[in-house]
Design an enzyme around this catalytic site. Sequence first.
Site, PDB file in Angstrom:
ATOM      1  CE1 TYR A  92      -4.308   1.508   0.613  1.00 51.80           C
ATOM      2  CE2 TYR A  92      -3.061   3.001   2.024  1.00 51.80           C
ATOM      3  CZ  TYR A  92      -4.222   2.680   1.334  1.00 51.80           C
ATOM      4  OH  TYR A  92      -5.297   3.536   1.381  1.00 51.80           O
ATOM      5  CB  SER A 187       1.009  -5.477   2.873  1.00 50.86           C
ATOM      6  OG  SER A 187       0.114  -4.648   3.569  1.00 50.86           O
ATOM      7  CD  GLN A 188      -2.136  -1.762  -2.583  1.00 49.14           C
ATOM      8  OE1 GLN A 188      -2.986  -0.907  -2.414  1.00 49.14           O
ATOM      9  NE2 GLN A 188      -0.990  -1.501  -3.207  1.00 49.14           N
ATOM     10  CG  ASP A 273      -0.026  -7.745  10.519  1.00 48.62           C
ATOM     11  OD1 ASP A 273      -0.244  -6.520  10.633  1.00 48.62           O
ATOM     12  OD2 ASP A 273       0.164  -8.305   9.424  1.00 48.62           O
ATOM     13  CG  HIS A 303       1.874  -5.159   8.097  1.00 50.51           C
ATOM     14  ND1 HIS A 303       1.011  -6.196   7.763  1.00 50.51           N
ATOM     15  CD2 HIS A 303       1.976  -4.390   6.977  1.00 50.51           C
ATOM     16  CE1 HIS A 303       0.613  -6.063   6.519  1.00 50.51           C
ATOM     17  NE2 HIS A 303       1.184  -4.977   6.016  1.00 50.51           N
TER      18      HIS A 303
END
Length: 322
Positions: A92, A187-188, A273, A303
């Site tokens: 992201y 992640s994203q 996370d 994360h």
Amino acid sequence: MALFDLPLAELREYRSASTAPDDFDAFWGKTLQEAREHDLDARFEPVDTGLSTVRVYDVTFAGFGGHPVKGWLRLPAGAAEPLPLVVEFIGYGGGRGLAHEKLLWASTGRAHFVMDTRGQGSAWGGGGGTPDPVGAAPAYPGFMTRGIDAPENYYYRRVFTDAVRAVEAARTHPLTDATRTAVIGESQGGGITLAVGALVPDLAAVAPDVPFLCDYPRAATVTDRHPYREIGLFLKTHRGRAADVLHTLSYFDGVHFAARGRAPALFSAALEDQTCPPSTVFAAFNAWAHEDKAIEVYDFNDHEGGGPFQEAHKLRWLRSYA
């Protein structure tokens, strides 16, 4: 941050309460059909990076709406035959970065394609080069609520479509082997990987790390960390619209893509996370349809997840697939 989500034993059994819309498959079928009405027009321009072991190409292809999307293709220097292909999606706020970055996968003898994320690339890293020319209704700053008034307008409809087209574009290069294509991301990028894992039928492997964009009903309420918090802050102002927002998000939930997963998969989750809570990651993992799947769990990480340890695990794991 100590453990805040469900105990690991419960995570391994957890199932999301999110329900896929009845027209989920029709929605994505129509979306991709419309995208393919535009010529892919994949162009690969050599870049002089000064590197001696890796060749880099500046790539442009037509994504959602025929909009130009950028990427990098990296190949081992001297490659003469089609190579296994790794397509990577970015976290992201980040972009494809600079031409000399991310040399790991080409160093393994594979072709490595990195897709730029439209409209992003200004929060960290080396930047991006793909605008998002589509406007949207009022939204909270960030990307999570752009176009959230309707599935047809939602930002990630464009991004997920770009990602499918990125795989198609990378496969057109004569030194990539379409039959040995893996998609990866953190992640994203992991959330995008899940979508591609459902929408591209013939992948060899899928590896989403600490994936974002999963189990929205839980994610929006179990963590107050951004980017999921963007949803709550939008609803804080736009009172009474929670049902409509969750309906839009249901078309983009990694859990529903996971239920349509068609390739072997390696996930990772971190139990501390707060950005992508472990229950939301396990919701996607537990829904993943292909029987060949595994998840690495990092007990005391936030994360950042497994970081280089997970990278090493993926290097070993991927040898069996691509």
